[in-house]
Design a protein around this motif. Structure first.
Motif, PDB file in Angstrom:
ATOM      1  N   SER A   1      -2.081  -4.773  -4.197  1.00  0.00           N
ATOM      2  CA  SER A   1      -0.914  -4.759  -5.083  1.00  0.00           C
ATOM      3  C   SER A   1      -1.243  -5.299  -6.468  1.00  0.00           C
ATOM      4  O   SER A   1      -0.521  -5.037  -7.429  1.00  0.00           O
ATOM      5  CB  SER A   1       0.223  -5.574  -4.466  1.00  0.00           C
ATOM      6  N   THR A   2      -2.334  -6.037  -6.590  1.00  0.00           N
ATOM      7  CA  THR A   2      -2.738  -6.566  -7.897  1.00  0.00           C
ATOM      8  C   THR A   2      -3.967  -5.849  -8.443  1.00  0.00           C
ATOM      9  O   THR A   2      -4.569  -6.298  -9.425  1.00  0.00           O
ATOM     10  CB  THR A   2      -3.011  -8.083  -7.813  1.00  0.00           C
ATOM     11  N   GLY A   3      -4.363  -4.731  -7.810  1.00  0.00           N
ATOM     12  CA  GLY A   3      -5.403  -3.884  -8.370  1.00  0.00           C
ATOM     13  C   GLY A   3      -6.812  -4.092  -7.847  1.00  0.00           C
ATOM     14  O   GLY A   3      -7.732  -3.384  -8.263  1.00  0.00           O
TER      15      GLY A   3
ATOM     16  N   GLY B   1       0.204  -8.888   4.854  1.00  0.00           N
ATOM     17  CA  GLY B   1       1.459  -8.395   4.295  1.00  0.00           C
ATOM     18  C   GLY B   1       1.314  -7.861   2.885  1.00  0.00           C
ATOM     19  O   GLY B   1       0.226  -7.505   2.446  1.00  0.00           O
ATOM     20  N   GLY B   2       2.429  -7.808   2.193  1.00  0.00           N
ATOM     21  CA  GLY B   2       2.475  -7.272   0.842  1.00  0.00           C
ATOM     22  C   GLY B   2       3.450  -6.119   0.744  1.00  0.00           C
ATOM     23  O   GLY B   2       4.007  -5.667   1.747  1.00  0.00           O
ATOM     24  N   THR B   3       3.643  -5.608  -0.457  1.00  0.00           N
ATOM     25  CA  THR B   3       4.585  -4.501  -0.637  1.00  0.00           C
ATOM     26  C   THR B   3       4.146  -3.271   0.156  1.00  0.00           C
ATOM     27  O   THR B   3       4.967  -2.447   0.544  1.00  0.00           O
ATOM     28  CB  THR B   3       4.718  -4.121  -2.120  1.00  0.00           C
TER      29      THR B   3
ATOM     30  N   LEU C   1      -6.278  -5.442   9.353  1.00  0.00           N
ATOM     31  CA  LEU C   1      -5.759  -4.193   8.799  1.00  0.00           C
ATOM     32  C   LEU C   1      -5.794  -4.268   7.275  1.00  0.00           C
ATOM     33  O   LEU C   1      -5.391  -5.263   6.676  1.00  0.00           O
ATOM     34  CB  LEU C   1      -4.320  -3.974   9.273  1.00  0.00           C
ATOM     35  N   VAL C   2      -6.301  -3.223   6.651  1.00  0.00           N
ATOM     36  CA  VAL C   2      -6.294  -3.113   5.196  1.00  0.00           C
ATOM     37  C   VAL C   2      -5.579  -1.815   4.848  1.00  0.00           C
ATOM     38  O   VAL C   2      -5.706  -0.818   5.566  1.00  0.00           O
ATOM     39  CB  VAL C   2      -7.730  -3.162   4.622  1.00  0.00           C
ATOM     40  N   PHE C   3      -4.796  -1.822   3.773  1.00  0.00           N
ATOM     41  CA  PHE C   3      -3.966  -0.660   3.446  1.00  0.00           C
ATOM     42  C   PHE C   3      -3.575  -0.699   1.977  1.00  0.00           C
ATOM     43  O   PHE C   3      -3.674  -1.749   1.331  1.00  0.00           O
ATOM     44  CB  PHE C   3      -2.706  -0.651   4.330  1.00  0.00           C
ATOM     45  N   PRO C   4      -3.157   0.425   1.416  1.00  0.00           N
ATOM     46  CA  PRO C   4      -2.758   0.444   0.009  1.00  0.00           C
ATOM     47  C   PRO C   4      -1.620  -0.543  -0.274  1.00  0.00           C
ATOM     48  O   PRO C   4      -0.706  -0.701   0.520  1.00  0.00           O
ATOM     49  CB  PRO C   4      -2.294   1.891  -0.199  1.00  0.00           C
ATOM     50  N   MET C   5      -1.725  -1.223  -1.407  1.00  0.00           N
ATOM     51  CA  MET C   5      -0.716  -2.175  -1.880  1.00  0.00           C
ATOM     52  C   MET C   5      -0.606  -3.404  -0.976  1.00  0.00           C
ATOM     53  O   MET C   5       0.453  -4.026  -0.855  1.00  0.00           O
ATOM     54  CB  MET C   5       0.644  -1.487  -2.040  1.00  0.00           C
ATOM     55  N   ILE C   6      -1.708  -3.771  -0.350  1.00  0.00           N
ATOM     56  CA  ILE C   6      -1.765  -5.001   0.428  1.00  0.00           C
ATOM     57  C   ILE C   6      -1.761  -6.197  -0.520  1.00  0.00           C
ATOM     58  O   ILE C   6      -2.204  -6.102  -1.670  1.00  0.00           O
ATOM     59  CB  ILE C   6      -3.050  -5.005   1.293  1.00  0.00           C
ATOM     60  N   GLN C   7      -1.241  -7.331  -0.083  1.00  0.00           N
ATOM     61  CA  GLN C   7      -1.356  -8.578  -0.839  1.00  0.00           C
ATOM     62  C   GLN C   7      -2.746  -9.127  -0.533  1.00  0.00           C
ATOM     63  O   GLN C   7      -3.009  -9.596   0.569  1.00  0.00           O
ATOM     64  CB  GLN C   7      -0.284  -9.578  -0.403  1.00  0.00           C
ATOM     65  N   GLN C   8      -3.653  -9.059  -1.487  1.00  0.00           N
ATOM     66  CA  GLN C   8      -5.058  -9.291  -1.168  1.00  0.00           C
ATOM     67  C   GLN C   8      -5.339 -10.679  -0.601  1.00  0.00           C
ATOM     68  O   GLN C   8      -6.192 -10.828   0.277  1.00  0.00           O
ATOM     69  CB  GLN C   8      -5.959  -8.988  -2.379  1.00  0.00           C
ATOM     70  N   LEU C   9      -4.619 -11.710  -1.036  1.00  0.00           N
ATOM     71  CA  LEU C   9      -4.881 -13.049  -0.515  1.00  0.00           C
ATOM     72  C   LEU C   9      -4.436 -13.188   0.939  1.00  0.00           C
ATOM     73  O   LEU C   9      -4.975 -14.016   1.684  1.00  0.00           O
ATOM     74  CB  LEU C   9      -4.198 -14.108  -1.394  1.00  0.00           C
TER      75      LEU C   9
END
Length: 227
Positions: free
Chosen positions: A46-48, A70-72, A8-16
């Protein structure tokens, strides 16, 4: 047909959370890895970093392994019925349903962790109980076909463990060698237990806005589910 992995990929994902296991999965023999989201529009981490979905909910296949990072950006997913319905649907046929970091909270919101052992990022570990999960303080936790990983960098360890489960230890170790994965961090502050109190306090302060928002969303989720 080889193994199909869906991440799953989504806005503001923690890319790592995504790119760690992605690299491992994509290095396996006869593997196909899709980045899946509601549509094919690029999203920003989340880091652009810009990430482009390769499949959508409506056109993706059934996956052998579904992974939720995960991520914000997981915060709004906890109340996003379109996402939760997609996860439940994939879970009916996937060999393994998995997560990295706070992706486990999304699995919980989808109703997949009730009574299951699970882990997540240290700053959200206690929140697992809201979804009926049994928190376990380990880097990788498997409960039947549910595999959850701790925070961020654990996604690489997790990816190797999943490959070992599916294709055997030799394949997993071969990938580990190809990636030259031999962690030797310059500091021993990667867990709350090892970090100094000053470092832990600084980290908690930096993560507080996301944590506070997550607590409010989980409270809303619990209210809507009669918890």
């Amino acid at each position: 047909m080889g193994l199909r992995f869906g991440i799953l990929v989504f806005p503001m994902i923690q890319q790592l959370d995504l790119t760690g296991p992605y690299e491992v999965f994509a290095s396996a023999r006869d593997a196909e890895v899709e980045l899946v989201w509601k549509d094919h529009e690029p999203v920003k981490s989340s880091t652009g970093l810009t990430l482009t979905p390769t499949a959508s909910f409506s056109d993706c296949p059934d996956f052998d392994v579904l992974c939720v990072p995960g991520g914000t950006g997981t915060n709004p997913l906890l109340l996003d019925e379109t996402v939760l319905t997609f996860i439940r649907k994939q879970a009916t046929s996937a060999r393994y349903v998995t997560s990295v970091c706070t992706g486990s909270l999304v699995l919980g919101a989808a109703g997949l962790l009730n009574g299951r052992r699970a882990t997540t990022h240290w700053n959200a570990h206690d929140l697992l109980t809201h979804f009926g999960a049994i928190p376990v303080n380990e880097r990788i936790v498997q409960d039947q076909n549910i595999i959850t990983a701790g925070g961020v960098t654990s996604g690489i360890d997790f990816g190797l463990a999943v490959i070992a489960e599916l294709l055997g230890r030799t394949e997993a170790e071969t990938i580990q060698l190809i990636l030259e994965y031999e962690p030797a961090p310059p500091f021993q502050s990667g867990t709350p237990e090892r970090a100094t109190q000053d470092v832990l306090a600084t980290a908690r302060t930096r993560l507080k806005p996301t944590r506070s928002a997550r607590e409010a969303i989980i409270a809303e989720w619990a209210l809507s589910h009669g918890k």
